[in-house]
Design an enzyme around this catalytic site. Structure first.
Site, short mmCIF file in Angstrom:
data_model
loop_
_atom_site.label_atom_id
_atom_site.label_comp_id
_atom_site.label_asym_id
_atom_site.label_seq_id
_atom_site.Cartn_x
_atom_site.Cartn_y
_atom_site.Cartn_z
CD GLN A 198 64.75 -15.89 23.45
OE1 GLN A 198 64.99 -17.05 23.75
NE2 GLN A 198 64.80 -14.90 24.33
CD GLU B 34 60.88 -14.18 28.89
OE1 GLU B 34 61.28 -13.01 28.67
OE2 GLU B 34 61.62 -15.07 29.36
CD GLU C 219 62.48 -10.69 40.33
OE1 GLU C 219 63.72 -10.74 40.21
OE2 GLU C 219 61.71 -10.82 39.35
CD GLU D 281 71.22 -19.16 29.14
OE1 GLU D 281 71.56 -18.27 29.95
OE2 GLU D 281 71.20 -19.01 27.92
CD GLU E 293 72.16 -10.68 30.22
OE1 GLU E 293 71.49 -11.70 30.52
OE2 GLU E 293 72.44 -10.39 29.04
CB SER F 178 65.54 -13.39 38.68
OG SER F 178 65.52 -11.98 38.57
#
Length: 528
Positions: A153, A208, A238, A252, A261, A266
């Site tokens: 991060q 998250e 989901e 992002e 990725e 999503s």
């Protein structure tokens, strides 16, 4: 048995200051109770009971304030087979009772999940989510572990082009955020949620799936003026349920080559599940840019990696039978680095992905026809790619670009290198195809073909002179993190500009004339 689950929760009851059913046309808030028993969690509103006969693993609790929560469940009415999603507003008498209720729910879910794992409730095991069906579990585990680390991060936060552009795009478009509900898709550290709150968002739901959700809660709690308007939800977009629709999606979702990725899928799923029809997406659109390049140094560097396998007497062993396989293996890795834009030998073309309109399934396979006109005579070593995304705010439009010649980002650029280069002359047409097919390791297989057509007098009647193809795995790139070098130019080679990106309403294969200046910046990108 005295310590059985039924006995343990039989008398567990909480008095609620108010209860209201979000599904009601005119919800009324009345005092009530919440009780755990052998039938599950039951919430009563005075004499009227709101039935919540549910599998405990489907409960989603969202704390909106120290004493106010929303309980989202999958339920069914007594005696009916139809199921539905239901949201219930619950308000506690004080913060201590609220905290106790949340602790009981978490413990309750853990114990019933453990009981189910022992075989008692196998019939209630829910089916796999859409994410789990298309992504192999080992890849997902590594992916969420990676993004659950603060060091990664930090790497993204220290990409000041990335973070600064997001901040500017949000703050400069306060009118889009003020008083609006925002969903942060794949919130990570929660930095974008905090930006949205800074811009005046009414409430932000930070979704998250990795363990980073706990760090996000801590970071957000450390900014109390903003924290009261942010709720962190641990789970995949989901799977999770939200108590209300969103006016804004922020995320992002970009990976290498924009699509690596597979988080764009999503992002699109979150759009379909959570965003109101008139809502906005930050970013709203992405473009993949492509141009052929020449780079003799890079080609030799990759080819030389396989020299090890040309040894005929390695401790008495002949390694040469594996040289061909090793050679092709090294050329199956896309190269991620920053390169000199003068290596581009033709104006770029772009492929547009409109996040507001594209269907998730359309991201499973992306087929891009290629057509270029060589501006110099040289060897073509492959295809260079980069991307940009648009924040289409009501006040300011901003682009975030990863183009060569622009300030370097943590995405760098990507190059697909051919094991068999092709030769072209100035003015010669280069055609081909870039075919991207998604796989269940959260990435794509790349199939690239480049061909040189006949050149000179009679070329209209001529066909293909040379063709070269390669297959690459976007999941396994070669990270060549050297900064771009100044390359010596051949006598017949003019300095090449950074090709301007196309306007959104231009045809797919508009090519720009080469100006005399070495680098030209797209006017759309000057605000970055």
């Amino acid at each position: 048995m005295e310590d059985s689950l039924e006995k343990k929760w039989k008398q567990r009851e909480f008095t609620l200051a108010s209860v209201s059913d979000l599904s009601a046309v005119t919800p009324s808030a009345l005092p009530g109770t919440a009780r755990f028993d052998s039938d599950g969690l039951q919430i009563h509103q005075q004499s009227h009971q709101i039935p919540l006969n549910i599998d405990p693993r489907t409960v989603q609790l969202f704390r909106l304030s120290p004493v106010h929560s929303v309980c989202m469940v999958e339920g069914s009415d007594a005696g009916k087979k139809a199921s539905y999603s239901r949201g219930v507003n619950i308000q506690f008498r004080n913060e201590e009772e609220s905290e106790a209720f949340h602790c009981v729910v978490q413990q309750w879910k853990k114990e019933i999940n453990a009981q189910g794992a022992n075989g008692r409730n196998q019939s209630n095991i829910t089916s796999k989510s859409k994410f789990d069906e298309k992504i192999e579990s080992s890849s997902a585990k590594m992916y969420f572990h990676y993004y659950g680390q603060l060091l990664h991060q930090q790497n993204m936060l220290q990409d000041y082009v990335r973070t600064g552009t997001y901040h500017a795009a949000v703050i400069e478009n306060r009118s889009d955020f003020t008083g609006r509900v925002v969903v942060d898709v794949g919130a990570g550290s929660g930095i974008l949620s905090l930006f949205a709150a800074q811009a005046g968002a009414k409430h932000v739901y930070a979704v998250e799936a990795s363990e980073m959700a706990e760090y996000a809660r801590k970071l957000i709690a450390g900014n109390p003026m903003l924290a009261q308007r942010i709720t962190v939800i641990k789970g995949k977009v989901e799977d999770v349920e939200l108590p209300e629709k969103a006016d804004i999606l922020i995320s992002e979702p970009m990976g290498t080559l924009l699509i690596n990725e597979r988080m764009l899928e999503s992002y699109v799923i979150a759009r379909d599940r959570f965003l109101v029809p008139t809502g906005k997406m930050f970013p709203a659109l992405g473009r993949i840019h492509m141009a052929p390049f020449t780079d003799e140094y890079l080609f030799i560097e990759i080819a030389n990696k396989a020299l090890f396998w040309q040894q005929q007497n390695y401790y008495g062993v002949d390694l040469t039978p594996l040289h061909g396989t090793a050679f092709q293996g090294y050329f199956s890795q896309p190269v991620v680095d920053a390169f000199d834009p003068r290596l581009l030998i033709a104006p770029s073309i772009s492929h547009v992905i409109d996040f507001t309109k594209i269907k998730e399934e359309e991201l499973y396979e992306i087929d891009i026809p290629l057509r270029f006109i060589a501006s110099v005579g040289t060897r073509v070593h492959g295809l260079a790619c980069w991307f940009d995304v648009l924040f289409n705010g009501s006040t300011v439009q901003r682009w975030l670009t990863t183009a060569p010649g622009s300030p370097t980002t943590h995405w760098y650029q990507l190059r697909c290198v051919l094991s068999q280069p092709i030769y072209v002359m100035a003015g010669q047409e280069i055609t081909g195809r870039l075919h991207l097919i998604a796989h269940n390791a959260q990435s794509y297989t790349i199939y690239l073909t480049l061909s040189a057509k006949m050149w000179g007098p009679g070329a209209e009647q001529g066909g293909i002179l040379q063709t070269s193809s390669c297959k690459l795995d976007l999941k396994e790139p070669y990270y060549r993190m050297s900064q771009p070098q100044a390359y010596a130019l051949a006598q017949d080679q003019q300095p090449q500009p950074l090709i301007p990106t196309q306007d959104l309403d231009e045809p797919e294969f508009v090519q720009q004339p080469s100006p005399n200046s070495c680098v030209q910046i797209d006017p759309l990108m000057q605000n970055i």
